[in-house]
Design a protein around this motif. Structure first.
Motif, PDB file in Angstrom:
ATOM      1  N   GLU A 107       0.828  -1.212   0.000  1.00  0.00           N
ATOM      2  CA  GLU A 107       0.000   0.000   0.000  1.00  0.00           C
ATOM      3  C   GLU A 107       0.856   1.252   0.000  1.00  0.00           C
ATOM      4  O   GLU A 107       0.510   2.245  -0.631  1.00  0.00           O
ATOM      5  N   TYR A 108       1.991   1.218   0.690  1.00  0.00           N
ATOM      6  CA  TYR A 108       2.891   2.370   0.692  1.00  0.00           C
ATOM      7  C   TYR A 108       3.381   2.679  -0.723  1.00  0.00           C
ATOM      8  O   TYR A 108       3.511   3.840  -1.101  1.00  0.00           O
ATOM      9  N   VAL A 109       3.622   1.639  -1.498  1.00  0.00           N
ATOM     10  CA  VAL A 109       4.010   1.840  -2.902  1.00  0.00           C
ATOM     11  C   VAL A 109       2.879   2.551  -3.647  1.00  0.00           C
ATOM     12  O   VAL A 109       3.120   3.478  -4.419  1.00  0.00           O
ATOM     13  N   LEU A 110       1.639   2.141  -3.394  1.00  0.00           N
ATOM     14  CA  LEU A 110       0.494   2.804  -4.030  1.00  0.00           C
ATOM     15  C   LEU A 110       0.362   4.250  -3.564  1.00  0.00           C
ATOM     16  O   LEU A 110       0.009   5.134  -4.352  1.00  0.00           O
ATOM     17  N   VAL A 111       0.671   4.513  -2.303  1.00  0.00           N
ATOM     18  CA  VAL A 111       0.661   5.891  -1.798  1.00  0.00           C
ATOM     19  C   VAL A 111       1.745   6.703  -2.504  1.00  0.00           C
ATOM     20  O   VAL A 111       1.502   7.828  -2.956  1.00  0.00           O
ATOM     21  N   ALA A 112       2.936   6.130  -2.625  1.00  0.00           N
ATOM     22  CA  ALA A 112       4.037   6.833  -3.298  1.00  0.00           C
ATOM     23  C   ALA A 112       3.726   7.109  -4.768  1.00  0.00           C
ATOM     24  O   ALA A 112       4.157   8.124  -5.318  1.00  0.00           O
ATOM     25  N   MET A 113       2.940   6.219  -5.396  1.00  0.00           N
ATOM     26  CA  MET A 113       2.549   6.404  -6.798  1.00  0.00           C
ATOM     27  C   MET A 113       1.377   7.370  -6.940  1.00  0.00           C
ATOM     28  O   MET A 113       1.015   7.730  -8.057  1.00  0.00           O
ATOM     29  N   GLY A 114       0.767   7.760  -5.839  1.00  0.00           N
ATOM     30  CA  GLY A 114      -0.389   8.634  -5.895  1.00  0.00           C
ATOM     31  C   GLY A 114      -1.699   7.911  -6.166  1.00  0.00           C
ATOM     32  O   GLY A 114      -2.718   8.552  -6.412  1.00  0.00           O
ATOM     33  N   ARG A 115      -1.699   6.590  -6.101  1.00  0.00           N
ATOM     34  CA  ARG A 115      -2.920   5.803  -6.343  1.00  0.00           C
ATOM     35  C   ARG A 115      -3.796   5.736  -5.095  1.00  0.00           C
ATOM     36  O   ARG A 115      -4.982   5.471  -5.177  1.00  0.00           O
ATOM     37  N   VAL A 116      -3.185   5.905  -3.917  1.00  0.00           N
ATOM     38  CA  VAL A 116      -3.904   5.996  -2.653  1.00  0.00           C
ATOM     39  C   VAL A 116      -3.444   7.284  -1.987  1.00  0.00           C
ATOM     40  O   VAL A 116      -2.249   7.568  -1.948  1.00  0.00           O
ATOM     41  N   VAL A 117      -4.404   8.058  -1.482  1.00  0.00           N
ATOM     42  CA  VAL A 117      -4.088   9.335  -0.838  1.00  0.00           C
ATOM     43  C   VAL A 117      -4.630   9.302   0.584  1.00  0.00           C
ATOM     44  O   VAL A 117      -5.810   8.997   0.796  1.00  0.00           O
ATOM     45  N   TYR A 118      -3.772   9.591   1.557  1.00  0.00           N
ATOM     46  CA  TYR A 118      -4.172   9.651   2.957  1.00  0.00           C
ATOM     47  C   TYR A 118      -4.557  11.077   3.321  1.00  0.00           C
ATOM     48  O   TYR A 118      -4.018  12.040   2.780  1.00  0.00           O
ATOM     49  N   ASP A 119      -5.476  11.200   4.294  1.00  0.00           N
ATOM     50  CA  ASP A 119      -5.926  12.508   4.756  1.00  0.00           C
ATOM     51  C   ASP A 119      -6.394  12.378   6.202  1.00  0.00           C
ATOM     52  O   ASP A 119      -6.422  11.275   6.754  1.00  0.00           O
ATOM     53  N   ASN A 120      -6.760  13.476   6.815  1.00  0.00           N
ATOM     54  CA  ASN A 120      -7.300  13.514   8.185  1.00  0.00           C
ATOM     55  C   ASN A 120      -6.395  12.833   9.206  1.00  0.00           C
ATOM     56  O   ASN A 120      -6.875  12.148  10.112  1.00  0.00           O
TER      57      ASN A 120
END
Length: 148
Positions: A107-120
């Motif tokens: 999932e961190y790879v997906l976050v780094a690729m911008g496919r998953v975005v964290y907020d709040n």
């Protein structure tokens, strides 16, 4: 969305189909429902409350983009987890932690690729904790239904 379908659904199921697991059908029938349920519950709850979003946003409903993962990657990952726990090489706690770290890295790879975005205030440590909780529930449910 094609990326999500290929990475989140097609590749995991191909890996499961080619894996030589004894009693694969029984294992799939026992673990798939609870793994998918946990994925849908957690993803929908946390997306609804703005902690993360899976891109691209499809049809103005943020949850749609996670469906390939909820029906592919997460249940298949859970099936392999239960398979290895039942082989009893290490304790279930160790496997759950290793599996949670593995999926968190993915999932961190997906976050780094911008496919998953964290907020709040969500971050990768919360992700790890959520996977530990989800996989623990999958394990406990599977353990209680071993006779299937």
């Amino acid at each position: 969305m094609i990326f999500n379908i290929i990475v989140g659904f097609i590749i995991p199921w191909i890996c499961l189909v080619i894996a030589q697991l004894p009693n694969k059908l029984k294992l799939v029938l026992r673990v798939l429902p609870i793994s998918s349920l946990m994925a849908f519950l957690l993803n929908d709850f946390f997306v609804k409350h703005g902690f993360w979003i899976v891109k691209p946003i499809f049809d103005e409903n943020e949850s749609y983009s996670a469906i390939p993962y909820n029906l592919g990657l997460y249940p298949v990952w859970g099936i392999f987890l239960i398979y290895f726990i039942e082989r009893r090489i290490w304790s279930p706690i160790i496997f759950i932690c290793i599996w949670s770290i593995g999926i968190t890295v993915a999932e961190y790879v997906l976050v780094a690729m911008g496919r998953v975005v964290y907020d709040n205030g969500w971050h990768i440590t919360w992700t790890l904790i959520s996977y530990i909780v989800a996989f623990s529930i999958v394990y406990l449910y599977s353990k209680s239904n071993r006779k299937l």
